[in-house]
Each structure stands twice: as structure tokens, then as C-alpha cells.
Design a protein around this motif. Structure first.
Motif, PDB file in Angstrom:
ATOM      1  N   PRO A 162       2.042  -1.913  -8.370  1.00 31.51           N
ATOM      2  CA  PRO A 162       1.790  -2.462  -7.028  1.00 31.51           C
ATOM      3  C   PRO A 162       2.725  -1.878  -5.977  1.00 31.51           C
ATOM      4  O   PRO A 162       2.355  -1.705  -4.827  1.00 31.51           O
ATOM      5  N   GLN A 163       3.944  -1.523  -6.396  1.00 27.77           N
ATOM      6  CA  GLN A 163       4.904  -0.958  -5.439  1.00 27.77           C
ATOM      7  C   GLN A 163       4.439   0.411  -4.963  1.00 27.77           C
ATOM      8  O   GLN A 163       4.535   0.730  -3.790  1.00 27.77           O
ATOM      9  N   SER A 164       3.920   1.235  -5.862  1.00 22.70           N
ATOM     10  CA  SER A 164       3.468   2.568  -5.461  1.00 22.70           C
ATOM     11  C   SER A 164       2.223   2.479  -4.578  1.00 22.70           C
ATOM     12  O   SER A 164       2.034   3.307  -3.685  1.00 22.70           O
ATOM     13  N   ASP A 165       1.331   1.495  -4.844  1.00 26.95           N
ATOM     14  CA  ASP A 165       0.173   1.286  -3.964  1.00 26.95           C
ATOM     15  C   ASP A 165       0.626   0.916  -2.558  1.00 26.95           C
ATOM     16  O   ASP A 165       0.089   1.413  -1.567  1.00 26.95           O
ATOM     17  N   GLU A 166       1.610   0.050  -2.489  1.00 21.56           N
ATOM     18  CA  GLU A 166       2.121  -0.364  -1.178  1.00 21.56           C
ATOM     19  C   GLU A 166       2.782   0.803  -0.461  1.00 21.56           C
ATOM     20  O   GLU A 166       2.617   0.985   0.748  1.00 21.56           O
TER      21      GLU A 166
END
Length: 159
Positions: free
Chosen positions: A3-7
């Protein structure tokens, strides 16, 4: 992907497109009917020095500068007249004497200094003591205790 890389990817896209112009022209975007404001009829202002030109009066045009919503009571509209203030509280004799001492002591010293009077030591002491005594008397009589009625923990603005 986490989720961090998507954000992070979304933020990179936002930053990259920050200075880009809009792809669509704003004229192509639909305008909601709820945003349309009805046009008010235009009013003609006639100055006293000018003669009004003869215009054909149509059935939809108002006559002159009158507004059909005008009732003629514009003078009182929006004008607030406050109620008369309540009478001042009656002061008892000690409170009156404290106010006289509070202002009378410095007033005597000021008048005596401006008139260049010779002041005795006892007169200076009396004037200063009257000022201090009047101040102390008013502070002591101020009544800073809790209110007599029990209206809960929040009294709001108590005047």
C-alpha cells in the motif's frame, strides 16, 4: 505491491501533473441547472436633470424605478432599536464613599499640584490613603463569590 508503494506512485503522478494544463476546456464541461441564476429585470435610473425618453411600455416591464417587491417600508427594515437599558443599581453609603475616596484623593493632589499650593504632610498622606482605601474597599465589596442561583457548571457569560 505494498500500500505504501501505491500511495507513493499516486503522489508522483500528482506532482508530475501539477503544472500541466487541463485537457478539457472549461466550456466543454456541463453546467448544472441548479447553478443557473434567473436574470433580474434591468432597472433604468433617471437623473433629475434628464428628461426621460419615451419608451413603449410592455406588459412585462415595471413602471419607472419601482420594484414590485417594494412595500414602501424601507425606512424601518433592518433598523434595530434596542430596548431601554435597565436602571443603574442603587449604591449604599460605603460604596459611594469608596468611589469618592478613589477619585477624590488623586483629584485633590492634581489640583493642588497644578495650583502650586503648599501641601502639608498630613494632606498628602490623607489623599494617598483615601485613594488606597477606596480601591481596597471597592475590591473587597466586589463580591466575587459564586452566584446565588444553582444553574449548573456552565453559566455562560454572566454579567
Amino acid at each position: 505491491m505494498t500500500p505504501q508503494s501505491d500511495e507513493d506512485e499516486v503522489w508522483r503522478q500528482i506532482v508530475a501533473s501539477f503544472n500541466d494544463t487541463a485537457e478539457r476546456d472549461s466550456a466543454d464541461q456541463p453546467w448544472p441547472d441548479s447553478e443557473n441564476v434567473p436574470a433580474e429585470p434591468t432597472r433604468r435610473v433617471v437623473k433629475p436633470s434628464e428628461e426621460p425618453a419615451a419608451e413603449p411600455d410592455g406588459p412585462d416591464e415595471p413602471e419607472g424605478d419601482t420594484d414590485p417587491r417594494d412595500d414602501g417600508d424601507d425606512e424601518d427594515e433592518g433598523h434595530f432599536v434596542p430596548p431601554p437599558p435597565p436602571p443603574l443599581p442603587k449604591l449604599d453609603l460605603p460604596t459611594k464613599l469608596a468611589w469618592v475616596a478613589l477619585f477624590g484623593g488623586p483629584a485633590y493632589l492634581l489640583v493642588a499640584a497644578m495650583a502650586n499650593w503648599h501641601m502639608e504632610g498630613w494632606a498628602l498622606f490623607t489623599a494617598v490613603a483615601a485613594f488606597i482605601g477606596g480601591f481596597v474597599a471597592l475590591v473587597v465589596r466586589m463580591g466575587d463569590g459564586p452566584p446565588s442561583n444553582d444553574s449548573g457548571w456552565d453559566d455562560g457569560a454572566v454579567l
